[in-house]
Scaffold this motif. Structure first.
Motif, PDB file in Angstrom:
ATOM      1  N   PHE A 127      -1.240  -3.583   4.191  1.00 40.90           N
ATOM      2  CA  PHE A 127      -1.642  -3.516   2.792  1.00 40.90           C
ATOM      3  C   PHE A 127      -1.871  -4.928   2.280  1.00 40.90           C
ATOM      4  N   ARG A 128      -2.514  -5.023   1.126  1.00 44.88           N
ATOM      5  CA  ARG A 128      -2.756  -6.321   0.501  1.00 44.88           C
ATOM      6  C   ARG A 128      -2.213  -6.316  -0.915  1.00 44.88           C
ATOM      7  N   ILE A 129      -1.710  -7.477  -1.340  1.00 43.03           N
ATOM      8  CA  ILE A 129      -1.276  -7.642  -2.724  1.00 43.03           C
ATOM      9  C   ILE A 129      -2.009  -8.844  -3.310  1.00 43.03           C
ATOM     10  N   ARG A 130      -2.242  -8.783  -4.613  1.00 41.88           N
ATOM     11  CA  ARG A 130      -2.983  -9.850  -5.294  1.00 41.88           C
ATOM     12  C   ARG A 130      -2.160 -11.126  -5.365  1.00 41.88           C
ATOM     13  N   LYS A 131      -2.819 -12.260  -5.145  1.00 42.37           N
ATOM     14  CA  LYS A 131      -2.155 -13.549  -5.279  1.00 42.37           C
ATOM     15  C   LYS A 131      -1.889 -13.827  -6.761  1.00 42.37           C
ATOM     16  N   SER A 132      -0.802 -14.536  -7.034  1.00 45.35           N
ATOM     17  CA  SER A 132      -0.495 -14.857  -8.434  1.00 45.35           C
ATOM     18  C   SER A 132      -1.167 -16.156  -8.837  1.00 45.35           C
TER      19      SER A 132
ATOM     20  N   ASP B 248       3.059   5.528   1.627  1.00 42.69           N
ATOM     21  CA  ASP B 248       2.757   4.936   0.324  1.00 42.69           C
ATOM     22  C   ASP B 248       3.723   5.445  -0.737  1.00 42.69           C
ATOM     23  N   HIS B 249       4.024   6.735  -0.699  1.00 47.02           N
ATOM     24  CA  HIS B 249       4.936   7.319  -1.688  1.00 47.02           C
ATOM     25  C   HIS B 249       6.405   7.000  -1.405  1.00 47.02           C
ATOM     26  N   LEU B 250       6.695   6.440  -0.241  1.00 47.30           N
ATOM     27  CA  LEU B 250       8.069   6.033   0.094  1.00 47.30           C
ATOM     28  C   LEU B 250       8.326   4.554  -0.174  1.00 47.30           C
ATOM     29  N   LEU B 251       7.282   3.818  -0.578  1.00 46.05           N
ATOM     30  CA  LEU B 251       7.462   2.398  -0.879  1.00 46.05           C
ATOM     31  C   LEU B 251       8.219   2.224  -2.190  1.00 46.05           C
ATOM     32  N   PRO B 252       9.028   1.160  -2.314  1.00 47.13           N
ATOM     33  CA  PRO B 252       9.654   0.867  -3.607  1.00 47.13           C
ATOM     34  C   PRO B 252       8.572   0.668  -4.669  1.00 47.13           C
ATOM     35  N   GLU B 253       8.881   1.025  -5.897  1.00 47.32           N
ATOM     36  CA  GLU B 253       7.892   0.974  -6.974  1.00 47.32           C
ATOM     37  C   GLU B 253       7.289  -0.419  -7.155  1.00 47.32           C
ATOM     38  N   GLU B 254       8.094  -1.463  -6.989  1.00 48.19           N
ATOM     39  CA  GLU B 254       7.577  -2.829  -7.156  1.00 48.19           C
ATOM     40  C   GLU B 254       6.486  -3.130  -6.132  1.00 48.19           C
ATOM     41  N   VAL B 255       6.666  -2.640  -4.922  1.00 51.95           N
ATOM     42  CA  VAL B 255       5.661  -2.860  -3.888  1.00 51.95           C
ATOM     43  C   VAL B 255       4.425  -2.011  -4.170  1.00 51.95           C
ATOM     44  N   ARG B 256       4.629  -0.753  -4.528  1.00 54.16           N
ATOM     45  CA  ARG B 256       3.496   0.143  -4.821  1.00 54.16           C
ATOM     46  C   ARG B 256       2.612  -0.430  -5.924  1.00 54.16           C
ATOM     47  N   GLN B 257       3.238  -0.977  -6.977  1.00 56.93           N
ATOM     48  CA  GLN B 257       2.466  -1.522  -8.093  1.00 56.93           C
ATOM     49  C   GLN B 257       1.716  -2.791  -7.719  1.00 56.93           C
ATOM     50  N   ALA B 258       2.227  -3.535  -6.741  1.00 55.13           N
ATOM     51  CA  ALA B 258       1.600  -4.797  -6.350  1.00 55.13           C
ATOM     52  C   ALA B 258       0.411  -4.612  -5.408  1.00 55.13           C
ATOM     53  N   ILE B 259       0.330  -3.469  -4.733  1.00 62.68           N
ATOM     54  CA  ILE B 259      -0.738  -3.243  -3.750  1.00 62.68           C
ATOM     55  C   ILE B 259      -2.086  -3.082  -4.445  1.00 62.68           C
ATOM     56  N   VAL B 260      -3.103  -3.737  -3.885  1.00 65.31           N
ATOM     57  CA  VAL B 260      -4.469  -3.595  -4.392  1.00 65.31           C
ATOM     58  C   VAL B 260      -5.295  -2.813  -3.367  1.00 65.31           C
ATOM     59  N   ASP B 261      -6.281  -2.077  -3.858  1.00 63.34           N
ATOM     60  CA  ASP B 261      -7.200  -1.385  -2.953  1.00 63.34           C
ATOM     61  C   ASP B 261      -7.956  -2.418  -2.131  1.00 63.34           C
ATOM     62  N   THR B 262      -8.154  -2.107  -0.865  1.00 62.14           N
ATOM     63  CA  THR B 262      -8.835  -3.013   0.058  1.00 62.14           C
ATOM     64  C   THR B 262     -10.063  -2.319   0.620  1.00 62.14           C
ATOM     65  N   GLU B 263     -11.207  -2.996   0.572  1.00 64.63           N
ATOM     66  CA  GLU B 263     -12.401  -2.440   1.190  1.00 64.63           C
ATOM     67  C   GLU B 263     -12.273  -2.593   2.697  1.00 64.63           C
ATOM     68  N   ARG B 264     -12.299  -1.470   3.407  1.00 61.63           N
ATOM     69  CA  ARG B 264     -12.169  -1.465   4.864  1.00 61.63           C
ATOM     70  C   ARG B 264     -13.454  -0.939   5.484  1.00 61.63           C
TER      71      ARG B 264
ATOM     72  N   ASN C   4      -8.076 -14.269  -3.049  1.00 61.70           N
ATOM     73  CA  ASN C   4      -7.658 -13.237  -3.991  1.00 61.70           C
ATOM     74  C   ASN C   4      -6.385 -12.494  -3.625  1.00 61.70           C
ATOM     75  N   ALA C   5      -6.116 -12.350  -2.336  1.00 61.03           N
ATOM     76  CA  ALA C   5      -5.018 -11.467  -1.945  1.00 61.03           C
ATOM     77  C   ALA C   5      -4.340 -11.941  -0.666  1.00 61.03           C
ATOM     78  N   ILE C   6      -3.169 -11.365  -0.433  1.00 57.07           N
ATOM     79  CA  ILE C   6      -2.341 -11.655   0.737  1.00 57.07           C
ATOM     80  C   ILE C   6      -2.199 -10.355   1.517  1.00 57.07           C
ATOM     81  N   ARG C   7      -2.460 -10.424   2.811  1.00 58.87           N
ATOM     82  CA  ARG C   7      -2.348  -9.234   3.651  1.00 58.87           C
ATOM     83  C   ARG C   7      -0.994  -9.215   4.347  1.00 58.87           C
TER      84      ARG C   7
END
Length: 200
Positions: A195-200, A80-96, A53-56
């Motif tokens: 952080f993790r982002i969803r795979k395409s 998190d608030h200093l990340l570029p918007e494209e990166v912020r939008q790509a991040i998915v919540d991760t259960e830790r 599902n995702a890439i770490r």
């Protein structure tokens, strides 16, 4: 602002959206996404794990910010608030998963620290046995070593793992890439960003 995606020895300057699409469509362990934070600091994040599902991504180095352990969560929120918007939008919540004062808990996190068992194996997990398996990327001690700023020296950094049996101590990685623990009130430790982002 220039962005880059790195694969082995290939480096291409491309925009962040294209870099994210390239990595998410065909990810490899060791791929890196490099970009500037909104405050101008440069960060390189390396692919350390891939599932269905995702890439770490874990930051290759720390950002030069020293902190006590109880400041880490606020620091991650600020990053998190200093990340570029494209990166912020790509991040998915991760259960830790965490073991805090002997109790196993889970929570969703956007940015997080690596846990000791993701970095180490055997006795070096220092109390978090069974939470995670060591990531292949971190079996190489050099990958556990991080510097504090470009051209800087190797630095010790916090993990998310509480030291077994001691509610005021947390595990950290030494500047040489080994496991240790210290009181949460120590301010000389830095932290990596994961952080993790969803795979395409």
């Amino acid at each position: 602002m220039s962005f880059a995606t790195l694969r082995k020895t290939v480096c291409t300057d491309i925009d962040i959206g294209t870099a994210l699409k390239e990595i998410t469509s065909n990810p490899h362990i060791g791929d890196a996404l490099a970009f500037d934070l909104l405050d101008g600091r440069h960060i390189e994040c390396v692919v350390t794990d891939i599932n269905d599902n995702a890439i770490r991504f874990d930051s290759a180095d720390c950002l030069g910010d020293g902190m006590t352990y109880n400041k880490v969560e606020k620091w991650l929120d600020r990053i998190d608030h200093l990340l570029p918007e494209e990166v912020r939008q790509a991040i998915v919540d991760t259960e830790r998963k965490h073991i805090i004062d002997g109790k196993k808990i889970s929570r969703l996190e956007r940015l997080f620290l690596p846990a000791a068992p993701e970095l180490f194996s055997g006795d070096d997990v220092l109390g978090d046995e069974g939470l995670y398996m060591q990531l292949e990327w971190y079996k190489d001690r050099r990958h556990r070593m991080k510097i504090d700023e470009p051209g800087g020296s190797s630095v010790a950094y916090w993990t998310s793992s509480q030291r077994s049996g001691n509610s005021s101590a947390f595990c950290y990685v030494t500047s040489s890439g080994y496991a240790s623990a210290h009181y949460a009130s120590y301010t000389w430790l830095s932290a990596p960003v994961c952080f993790r982002i969803r795979k395409s």
